[in-house]
Design an enzyme around this catalytic site. Sequence first.
Site: not given
Length: 495
Positions: A194, A246, A249, A251, A268, A302, A399
Amino acid sequence: MAINSARVKEFLNSPIRMLIDGEWVESRSGETFETHDPATGEVLATVPKGNAEDIDAAVTAARRAFDDGAWTSMRPNVRQQLIWKIADLMDEYAADLGELESLDNGKSVGIATAVDVRYAAECFRYYAGWTTKLTGSTITPSMLIADPAQEYHSYTRREPVGVCGQIIPWNFPILMAAWKLAPALATGNTIVLKPAEQTPLSALLLGQILEEAGVPAGVVNIVTGFGDAGAALSGHDDVDKVAFTGSTEVGKLIVDAAQGNLKKVSLELGGKSPNIVFADADIPAAVAGSLMGFTFNSGQACESGTRIFVHEDIYDAFSQALADATAGLKVGPGNDPEAAVTPLVSQEQLDRVTRYFDEGKAAGARALVGGSRVGDSGFYVEPTVFVDTTPDMSIVREEIFGPVAVLIPFTTDEEAIAAANDTEYGLAAGLWTKDLSRAHKVAARLQAGQVWINTFHAFDNALPFGGYHQSGWGRELGADAIDLYTQIKAVNIAL
Ligand code: NAP
Ligand code: MG
């Protein structure tokens, strides 16, 4: 927009479909969504909006392709050649993939082609090699209560996990697709991928390449759509593993969704990586590396080095040099070879970064350089360095995912290590020093999945990548990714 690649023109001029069970299909609902060119904000393409029904069809196809055994029992050398062929085709179509990636994501077409696509192709080659090197072990068991005369033959088998759901972000779309697909394919799994709603296109072009390379129907399915499609995939009871890259949150939502059937999860996630410049560093190299550390991919990485800690003895000289170098970066579209900072991926991301500009200033931080949006069309921001921060400010803790760093002075090594580790994340860390002992000692104490010394963003397909703390679970790349996509069976035989 001017498009050079004939293949990309043809791709964009044809109806865009997603890949389920070897067929290029519309969404079952008939719904679509638009993806935009970040340089202009204009619509680039209309893409099928897959939902839970499409995910279910894709999972059914992946299950069939796994269970019929043709893919999982393919001879290792044949699978190796097939995966290697994917890489060769990616090289052949590198200019097409790079241009499409640039159009959809906004990043530099030169970098997309020379870095993203090249690394992605090489990731397939790296894991092609693994197909013929997967082993178990033979073990001599003690078998405490068995007759001592009874002999045993015991060994382990490394087997694929099964149907894998893979959910990827928009910052490195083709590269993240490769990081996910290559080890999963090498180990005999089947997949539902996806892509992110902002950047669905390069994965679909890669789907054409997978077909051309001979990946059988149903082995890789690609469903474009929004977060609800990702949620359906991570919650699906017939999916054996979900791999996600991604936000932290989302995750956490993936972990919740995986509970139903306790599927395996690898994550990750985000980061707020420290980058420490010691007084004995090679200053010009540290300035250039730190600049690259927070501006590469317009800061949408990231592992970006967004908290730059500088020893007080060199702080003034370093901050002046970094400010000058930052101000010297050209901001422009991905098709401008001179542009070092290209547009952010979306309006949402532009709003997010400019919100942090406002929050930082309101909290009392000062933009040494940058701090504003650029122009009023396209999603451009100035590369920005904040000073006069305090540890509790959101620009220091959260972040941002844009070309934004904070610059913080320190006095002792202990102080730098403590400040570097003062974060809920733990993805990467950088340090700059000529003192070998200091380099190793500090590297050992930084709470991060990778430490770069006198370099930054230094990736290799053979080196594991992943995070401590809330930066994730598990390691991608290298031999470690083989563990993510296999499970071990112990076989014990009384002879
Ligand atoms: P995100 O929501 O975490 O998106 C990543 C992927 O997860 C996308 O494919 C997304 O689909 C999908 N997704 C969204 N909601 C989901 C759900 N409930 N269940 C399963 N999958 C779901 O990231 P974002 O919203 O694009 O960006 C927000 C922030 O995340 C960024 O500003 C950045 O801080 C961080 N981020 C980190 C990375 C990284 O490499 N670690 C990458 C991207 C973003 P949709 O695209 O359709 O939402
Ligand atoms: Mg999101």
